[in-house]
Design an enzyme around this catalytic site. Structure first.
Site, PDB file in Angstrom:
ATOM      1  N   CYS A  27       0.642  -1.230  -0.055  1.00  0.00           N
ATOM      2  CA  CYS A  27       0.168  -0.089   0.052  1.00  0.00           C
ATOM      3  C   CYS A  27       0.717   1.274  -0.054  1.00  0.00           C
ATOM      4  CB  CYS A  27      -0.886  -0.010   1.206  1.00  0.00           C
ATOM      5  SG  CYS A  27      -1.811  -1.455   1.390  1.00  0.00           S
TER       6      CYS A  27
ATOM      7  N   ASN B 169     -10.031  -1.561  -2.780  1.00  0.00           N
ATOM      8  CA  ASN B 169      -8.618  -1.673  -2.586  1.00  0.00           C
ATOM      9  C   ASN B 169      -8.066  -2.101  -3.199  1.00  0.00           C
ATOM     10  OD1 ASN B 169      -6.090  -1.670  -1.320  1.00  0.00           O
ATOM     11  ND2 ASN B 169      -6.888  -2.099   0.728  1.00  0.00           N
TER      12      ASN B 169
ATOM     13  N   HIS C 130      -3.991   6.416  -0.203  1.00  0.00           N
ATOM     14  CA  HIS C 130      -4.202   4.820  -0.481  1.00  0.00           C
ATOM     15  C   HIS C 130      -5.661   4.704   0.091  1.00  0.00           C
ATOM     16  CE1 HIS C 130      -4.142   0.530  -0.585  1.00  0.00           C
ATOM     17  NE2 HIS C 130      -4.451   0.386   0.840  1.00  0.00           N
TER      18      HIS C 130
END
Lengths: 350, 77
Positions: A119, A296, A266
């Protein structure tokens, strides 16, 4: 303190590619209707794009890179650096970046290597490439960042499966006198088990028991080759460490939240990201999201969000952008940058 | 900031989808049929937004009742 100001580089373009298959969280069969409603409300994730079994991260990055290079009209022989950032490489070895150097038709004098981060990986990748470009003779570089996380999550794990989407991105970076950005990079290995795939590395090699699916709790069934995520720990880490890092960055760059056109985080989940945004007093208008349609997307989430939500703005004008990646490692990082108008392609569906 | 107010905020947060009529300070969180780790996250975010207190995962896991959660918030305030 890993705080570095890197001069003489700029982002010339960004492209992002996602697989064409879309999975709707409203149809996820391992949650009841109330659980699905709460999941979508708290994560903000309605759907995500999922790669088929034969498509890898590098395949998606390759498409993004070729489209971007075409649009930029860059001569491939001018590219001196290729860095691939991912936690889903093609092979254990060799490095995927080297395979991509050949597939993309780049010269053999092009430096190519992998970076294994998730990430926070986009910011770390930019810091490495920018430093190389600033160092002297290397003028043009490609940063390929992405993950096919769907291949590492158990479909029967409600704590991970609905969250992750797949994407591959390409960012073109070149020498540019007078441009630059300010990085702040952090890590805390004490939290290495917070997001982890336990088996498959040298520490825990694959054995027959690696494939044993265990019921961890109701709705959470996985084996040790599947991704494991401690949601409470991730939340705690993110909403305590990230705001502190951003406050540090604002102080170091002598700026305030109002000085930025955009704050691109993120894309972890909506509840977490909104908590961070509110703490730092960035407005909703400054803070784009791609969670709703892409989930995500791990290391790809920052460039993907820029392509999905800001592509016209990035093409038409100069923008001051604060980027922040955070997650697996634990690892977290920021980049404060004034972006010149650039090529920024709308999302490419493969 | 009072305990009743805290219970009221939790009720308000979940009343749209869950039967929260019986919720009181002594309600055992983990005994609630619908309670999950996602509800815990929602409560942590609510406490942060309303009281500027960040509950740690251990504190949330160890809290048995709404009252015990409130006691933790008070000590951290």
């Amino acid at each position: 303190m890993a705080q570095l100001n890197v001069d003489n580089w700029k982002i010339s373009g960004i492209a992002s590619a996602v697989p064409s298959t879309v999975v709707e969280n409203s149809e996820y069969k391992h949650l009841n209707s109330l659980e699905k409603k709460l999941l979508i409300k708290t994560t903000g994730i309605e759907r995500k794009h999922i790669a088929d079994k034969t498509t890898t991260t590098s395949d998606l990055c390759e498409v993004a890179a070729n489209r971007l290079l075409d649009k930029l009209d860059w001569d491939k022989s001018e590219i001196d650096v290729l860095v691939f950032v991912s936690q889903s490489p093609d092979y254990y070895l060799p490095a995927t970046a080297i395979i991509l150097q050949n597939k993309l038709g780049l010269k053999s004098s092009c430096m190519a290597f992998d970076v294994g981060l998730g990430c926070s990986g986009y910011i770390y990748g930019l810091s490495i490439v920018a430093s190389l470009v600033n160092s002297g003779n290397l003028r043009k570089a490609l940063l390929l960042v992405g993950d096919v996380s769907s291949s590492t999550v158990s479909e029967k794990d409600k704590s991970t499966y609905p969250l992750f989407g797949d994407a591959g991105t390409a960012t073109a970076i070149e020498w540019s006198e007078g441009c630059g950005g300010s990085f702040n990079l952090k890590s805390d290995g004490a939290g290495f088990e917070t997001i982890i795939i336990r088996d498959g590395g040298i520490r825990n090699k694959v054995t027959p028991s690696s494939f044993d699916v265990k019921e961890i709790s109701a709705g959470i069934n996985r084996c040790d080759l599947d991704l494991e995520l401690d949601g409470l720990e991730v939340f705690n880490f993110s909403v305590t460490k990230v705001p502190k890092l951003i406050e540090e960055t604002l102080e170091e760059t002598k700026s305030t939240s109002e000085d930025y056109d955009y704050f691109v985080m993120h894309q972890a989940n909506l509840l977490m990201n909104e908590t961070i945004r509110r703490k730092l007093k960035f407005s909703k208008e400054q803070t784009p999201y791609s969670l709703k349609d892409y989930g995500n997307t791990s290391s790809a989430s920052i460039p993907l969000t820029i392509c999905a939500q800001l592509n016209k703005e990035m093409e038409q004008k100069e923008n001051k952008v604060l980027m922040c990646g955070f997650g697996v490692g634990l690892s977290w990082a920021t980049l404060s940058i004034k972006c010149s108008p650039m090529v920024c392609l709308p999302i490419i569906t493969v | 900031m009072g305990l009743d107010e805290f219970v009221g905020k939790i009720k308000e947060e979940f009343s749209e989808d869950y039967n929260v009529g019986d919720l009181d300070p002594d309600t055992h969180i983990k005994d609630m049929e619908w309670w999950s780790s996602m509800h815990m996250l929602v409560v942590i975010a609510l406490v942060d937004a309303e009281y500027d207190v960040m509950l740690s995962p251990e504190e949330v896991r160890e809290a048995t009742s709404i009252k015990s959660l409130f006691e933790i918030i008070k000590t951290k305030k």
